[in-house]
Structures are given as structure tokens and as C-alpha cells.
Motif scaffolding. Sequence first.
Motif, PDB file in Angstrom:
ATOM      1  N   GLY A  32      35.371  43.058  30.501  1.00 52.57           N
ATOM      2  CA  GLY A  32      35.468  41.661  30.098  1.00 52.57           C
ATOM      3  C   GLY A  32      36.879  41.114  29.979  1.00 52.57           C
ATOM      4  N   SER A  33      37.897  41.890  30.345  1.00 51.18           N
ATOM      5  CA  SER A  33      39.280  41.446  30.149  1.00 51.18           C
ATOM      6  C   SER A  33      39.857  40.651  31.324  1.00 51.18           C
ATOM      7  CB  SER A  33      40.183  42.646  29.859  1.00 51.18           C
ATOM      8  OG  SER A  33      40.219  43.521  30.978  1.00 51.18           O
ATOM      9  N   CYS A  34      39.151  40.620  32.442  1.00 51.32           N
ATOM     10  CA  CYS A  34      39.652  39.936  33.638  1.00 51.32           C
ATOM     11  C   CYS A  34      38.712  38.796  34.009  1.00 51.32           C
ATOM     12  CB  CYS A  34      39.727  40.918  34.807  1.00 51.32           C
ATOM     13  SG  CYS A  34      40.675  42.410  34.478  1.00 51.32           S
ATOM     14  N   HIS A  35      39.272  37.744  34.597  1.00 54.99           N
ATOM     15  CA  HIS A  35      38.471  36.571  34.945  1.00 54.99           C
ATOM     16  C   HIS A  35      38.908  36.036  36.300  1.00 54.99           C
ATOM     17  CE1 HIS A  35      37.050  36.747  30.850  1.00 54.99           C
ATOM     18  NE2 HIS A  35      38.315  36.861  30.486  1.00 54.99           N
ATOM     19  N   ALA A  36      37.995  36.080  37.267  1.00 54.12           N
ATOM     20  CA  ALA A  36      38.289  35.580  38.609  1.00 54.12           C
ATOM     21  C   ALA A  36      38.597  34.090  38.559  1.00 54.12           C
ATOM     22  CB  ALA A  36      37.112  35.849  39.538  1.00 54.12           C
ATOM     23  N   ILE A  37      39.374  33.645  39.506  1.00 50.72           N
ATOM     24  CA  ILE A  37      39.687  32.222  39.660  1.00 50.72           C
ATOM     25  C   ILE A  37      38.771  31.697  40.756  1.00 50.72           C
ATOM     26  CG2 ILE A  37      41.470  30.551  40.307  1.00 50.72           C
ATOM     27  CD1 ILE A  37      43.518  32.737  39.349  1.00 50.72           C
ATOM     28  N   GLY A  38      37.962  30.703  40.444  1.00 53.67           N
ATOM     29  CA  GLY A  38      37.005  30.185  41.411  1.00 53.67           C
ATOM     30  C   GLY A  38      35.742  31.023  41.425  1.00 53.67           C
ATOM     31  N   ALA A  39      34.899  30.785  42.425  1.00 53.11           N
ATOM     32  CA  ALA A  39      33.626  31.500  42.502  1.00 53.11           C
ATOM     33  C   ALA A  39      33.252  31.739  43.956  1.00 53.11           C
ATOM     34  CB  ALA A  39      32.538  30.689  41.805  1.00 53.11           C
ATOM     35  N   GLY A  40      32.365  32.696  44.150  1.00 52.91           N
ATOM     36  CA  GLY A  40      31.844  32.967  45.482  1.00 52.91           C
ATOM     37  C   GLY A  40      32.873  33.570  46.421  1.00 52.91           C
ATOM     38  N   LEU A  41      32.656  33.338  47.709  1.00 53.86           N
ATOM     39  CA  LEU A  41      33.493  33.954  48.734  1.00 53.86           C
ATOM     40  C   LEU A  41      34.961  33.532  48.670  1.00 53.86           C
ATOM     41  CD1 LEU A  41      31.103  33.745  51.828  1.00 53.86           C
ATOM     42  CD2 LEU A  41      31.675  35.755  50.461  1.00 53.86           C
ATOM     43  N   TYR A  42      35.255  32.439  48.003  1.00 55.03           N
ATOM     44  CA  TYR A  42      36.637  31.954  47.918  1.00 55.03           C
ATOM     45  C   TYR A  42      37.254  32.190  46.539  1.00 55.03           C
ATOM     46  CZ  TYR A  42      35.813  29.973  52.474  1.00 55.03           C
ATOM     47  OH  TYR A  42      35.531  29.832  53.807  1.00 55.03           O
ATOM     48  N   SER A  43      36.674  33.087  45.758  1.00 53.63           N
ATOM     49  CA  SER A  43      37.282  33.377  44.460  1.00 53.63           C
ATOM     50  C   SER A  43      38.505  34.260  44.659  1.00 53.63           C
ATOM     51  CB  SER A  43      36.269  34.024  43.513  1.00 53.63           C
ATOM     52  OG  SER A  43      35.862  35.268  44.000  1.00 53.63           O
ATOM     53  N   ARG A  44      39.384  34.224  43.667  1.00 57.53           N
ATOM     54  CA  ARG A  44      40.626  34.994  43.706  1.00 57.53           C
ATOM     55  C   ARG A  44      40.690  35.871  42.468  1.00 57.53           C
ATOM     56  NH1 ARG A  44      43.114  29.796  43.683  1.00 57.53           N
ATOM     57  NH2 ARG A  44      44.595  30.625  42.199  1.00 57.53           N
ATOM     58  N   PRO A  45      41.412  36.987  42.568  1.00 58.39           N
ATOM     59  CA  PRO A  45      41.495  37.876  41.404  1.00 58.39           C
ATOM     60  C   PRO A  45      42.347  37.287  40.289  1.00 58.39           C
ATOM     61  CG  PRO A  45      42.893  38.690  43.162  1.00 58.39           C
ATOM     62  CD  PRO A  45      42.126  37.525  43.719  1.00 58.39           C
ATOM     63  N   ASP A  46      42.102  37.752  39.091  1.00 57.49           N
ATOM     64  CA  ASP A  46      42.888  37.385  37.916  1.00 57.49           C
ATOM     65  C   ASP A  46      44.284  37.978  38.094  1.00 57.49           C
ATOM     66  OD1 ASP A  46      44.111  37.359  35.365  1.00 57.49           O
ATOM     67  OD2 ASP A  46      42.188  37.586  34.347  1.00 57.49           O
ATOM     68  N   PRO A  47      45.334  37.154  38.156  1.00 56.97           N
ATOM     69  CA  PRO A  47      46.672  37.700  38.392  1.00 56.97           C
ATOM     70  C   PRO A  47      47.200  38.581  37.259  1.00 56.97           C
ATOM     71  CG  PRO A  47      46.791  35.340  37.973  1.00 56.97           C
ATOM     72  CD  PRO A  47      45.331  35.698  38.054  1.00 56.97           C
ATOM     73  N   ARG A  48      46.600  38.478  36.061  1.00 60.27           N
ATOM     74  CA  ARG A  48      47.013  39.368  34.963  1.00 60.27           C
ATOM     75  C   ARG A  48      46.491  40.779  35.195  1.00 60.27           C
ATOM     76  NH1 ARG A  48      44.426  38.529  30.620  1.00 60.27           N
ATOM     77  NH2 ARG A  48      42.803  37.374  31.663  1.00 60.27           N
ATOM     78  N   CYS A  49      45.312  40.886  35.785  1.00 54.11           N
ATOM     79  CA  CYS A  49      44.694  42.193  36.027  1.00 54.11           C
ATOM     80  C   CYS A  49      44.993  42.722  37.428  1.00 54.11           C
ATOM     81  CB  CYS A  49      43.182  42.086  35.871  1.00 54.11           C
ATOM     82  SG  CYS A  49      42.654  41.666  34.206  1.00 54.11           S
ATOM     83  N   THR A  50      45.008  41.835  38.388  1.00 55.20           N
ATOM     84  CA  THR A  50      45.135  42.224  39.790  1.00 55.20           C
ATOM     85  C   THR A  50      46.217  41.385  40.465  1.00 55.20           C
ATOM     86  OG1 THR A  50      42.722  42.567  39.698  1.00 55.20           O
ATOM     87  CG2 THR A  50      43.773  42.788  41.838  1.00 55.20           C
ATOM     88  N   PRO A  51      47.492  41.644  40.132  1.00 54.46           N
ATOM     89  CA  PRO A  51      48.572  40.866  40.740  1.00 54.46           C
ATOM     90  C   PRO A  51      48.909  41.310  42.154  1.00 54.46           C
ATOM     91  CG  PRO A  51      49.486  42.508  39.271  1.00 54.46           C
ATOM     92  CD  PRO A  51      47.975  42.580  39.123  1.00 54.46           C
ATOM     93  N   GLY A  52      48.376  42.468  42.558  1.00 54.81           N
ATOM     94  CA  GLY A  52      48.736  43.068  43.839  1.00 54.81           C
ATOM     95  C   GLY A  52      49.772  44.149  43.612  1.00 54.81           C
ATOM     96  N   ALA A  53      49.784  45.145  44.455  1.00 55.25           N
ATOM     97  CA  ALA A  53      50.766  46.224  44.412  1.00 55.25           C
ATOM     98  C   ALA A  53      50.904  46.764  45.831  1.00 55.25           C
ATOM     99  CB  ALA A  53      50.326  47.328  43.442  1.00 55.25           C
TER     100      ALA A  53
END
Length: 197
Positions: A52-73
Motif C-alpha cells: 500500500g505504499s506506492c500509488h500509480a499515476i493514471g490508470a490502465g495501459l497509460y498509467s505510470r509508476p510512483d516515482p517515490r517507489c519506482t524512479p528507475g535504475a
Amino acid sequence: MIPHPIARATALTLALGALPAVAAPAPALGGPAALAYSSASADVIQRQPPPGSCHAIGAGLYSRPDPRCTPGALDPAVTQASIGSTICRSGWTSSVRPPESVTEPEKRASIAAYGDGGSTSSYEYDHDVPLELGGAVNDPRNLWPEPDYSSHPGYYLNPKDHLERALNRLVCAREMPLSQAQRLIAADWVSAYHRYG
């Protein structure tokens, strides 16, 4: 004598027996901070963010990851100088992709972190910065449960997959620097898709 102020501070810190502090590079104007390099093993199940600590931005096929949890590496083996022997070589991503025995438990934990329900088949455990652009192979900062098509009629590509391939072609053709492609997809893949996908 150490003339540079940072070198003096580093020398003083080392003399005191502590590790030197390294300032993070300044973020690009309007873009994400520099992406971290990863040393996470592809053969070890990685700990995911708490449920429950992460929240996607948007919904469906065009949603993006929560940059706090998944900023990329990033994978340190992939650089602009090495693209010919890594991401631009046919079959390279298959050679570095983690086994399902590692990714399936991670995917379930990542779905819980994003507070998503339903079947794991409703999600692709996706690399924010894809392997074909030098994304970290198995780092939770680079993996998230991307909503997928509800059914898979034969061979398909979701919109982000189209973008990943388009950016890979540009990088391998030397028409776009690797670092630019990585930043574009990590910052806002949906905007990049509308321009390059």
C-alpha cells in the motif's frame, strides 16, 4: 596540498575515518534526478516496498509508476560506449533477464505495494527503464506492476512496449544518446510515447 575545495573536504573526511559524502548530481531542468546504478542480483528475490505504499499515476495501459517507489535504475554494464555489445546486440536482453522463479514472488509483492488487486496475469512486471535501454535487471526501483491488456490475442505490444522499441532503435542508430532515452522513459513514458512511440 590539495587545492580543490571538494578534494580538501574529502581528504579531511577520510582522515577522520568516515566515508566521504557524495553530492547527487543536480536534476536536469524539468526532468528527473540522475538515475541510480544498480548492483541488485538477477538471481536473488529483491525486497519490495511495503504493501500500500506506492500509488500509480493514471490508470490502465497509460498509467505510470510512483516515482517515490519506482524512479528507475540503471545497469552499470550498459553505457553509450557498450551499446554495440549490449542493448544493440540481438538476444542480449534474454541473457540478462531474471528467471521467473525470482520475478513471480517479486511481482506479487510489488502488486501489494501498489495496492492493486486481482490476478497477477492482469499486470506485466515491467522495467521502468527497460532492459533494451540499459535498465537495471532486478532492482525494485526499476520494476513495477504495469497494468496489461485483459486478454492477450496472439502476439501483442502494449503502448510502453512500442515506445521501448522505438527508443532502442533511435539509440542503436546513434540518433539519440542512451542517457536521453533513459531519462525520457523514466520521467514520463506517456509523454515520450506521444512523441516517439
